[in-house]
Write a protein that holds these residues in place. Sequence first.
Motif, mmCIF file in Angstrom:
data_model
loop_
_atom_site.group_PDB
_atom_site.id
_atom_site.type_symbol
_atom_site.label_atom_id
_atom_site.label_comp_id
_atom_site.label_asym_id
_atom_site.label_seq_id
_atom_site.Cartn_x
_atom_site.Cartn_y
_atom_site.Cartn_z
ATOM 1 N N ARG A 175 1.040 10.019 -3.018
ATOM 2 C CA ARG A 175 0.274 8.783 -2.627
ATOM 3 C C ARG A 175 -0.791 9.253 -1.869
ATOM 4 N N ALA A 181 -2.187 -1.336 -0.366
ATOM 5 C CA ALA A 181 -1.602 -0.875 -1.374
ATOM 6 C C ALA A 181 -2.452 -0.956 -2.570
ATOM 7 N N ILE A 209 -0.673 4.199 -0.164
ATOM 8 C CA ILE A 209 0.431 4.070 0.780
ATOM 9 C C ILE A 209 -0.167 3.587 2.205
ATOM 10 N N GLU A 210 0.343 2.588 2.979
ATOM 11 C CA GLU A 210 0.038 2.349 4.025
ATOM 12 C C GLU A 210 0.735 2.907 5.344
#
Length: 348
Positions: A175, A181, A209-210
């Motif tokens: 990711r 997102a 992804i955060e």
Amino acid sequence: MKIAIDAMGGDYAPLEIVKGIEIARDRYQNIEFQLYGTENEVKPLVNNWDRIELIATTEVIAMGDEPVKAMRRKKDSSMVRAAMAVKEGQADALFSAGNTGALLSSAIFLIGRIKGVDRPALASAMPSFDGQHDQFVFMDLGANAENKPSHLYQYGILGSFYATHVLGITAPRVRLLNNGAEEDKGDEVHKIAHQLMKNSPSFNFLGNIEARELLEGTADVVVADGFSGNAALKATEGTALMMLKQIKQAILDSGVGGKLGGALLKPAFKQVQKKLDYNEAGGAVILGVKAPVVKTHGSAKAAAVANTMGQIKTMLDNQLVPDIQNYISAHTEELQSGKQVLNAQLND
């Protein structure tokens, strides 16, 4: 296998470095250790010379030294001499707890980049709390402050190889660290990188992804530009340590009942603390160079040094670098083609 050790790098060098190497020597029977350092400081610390060799040096690269200048000017420093040993084939891997920038410079300019890798990156295994695996790979952690989309794409490849070869993860989920997102989030670099990674046959990309999700276990490899990765790493580490400290203080301030409850929960807290402890995890790896180069925390003590030797052993046993070299070589045309198209989009 032989590992070249910068015995003078780190806050507690050479004492803790030597202690850690002796632990590792007793733990791993097929490794020889080359200690590069000031003879009158290192020699008295070694209790057993079995599979340990001292190569005397006369200079030390300090933590505050300017990295590239130090590497070029201090040619008889413990770090540079150890890196040269790897370059010349006298050792298979390099370890240091010293100046990160100088180690990066030594890895890139002395040991050399893998052909086809544009920007080697700093990667580390981070704890994962709710996922399928106990750890995930996080990179770049500060080797490069700015990146192009093609660099982030290559980090997906490098990180996937590390996840499979060292962490034992099959088909690792990759990711991209971003501020949302959705795939249209972020600046142009991250938008284009997302598209390149989304269509890649080289790894299993699951989207953005955060930072708040990092430890949740939804990724096995998290790719970031060096600035964002370093900031997220330090924020995560600082928050985790502060929360543990605050919980401990709250228990101490809560009276007898709270202290009794805290005593019952102590094993659980110890387990979490151990998972967050860098001494357990080993070191950060410079991926994209021609040999394993590993940097552990500057304040690392003997346990961390010994664990990092095991990490390096796994990299060598599982042929991490040769397999990366073979893959990059076999896919050079494909990688270059995609890089040119997307960098042209960025320039437009």
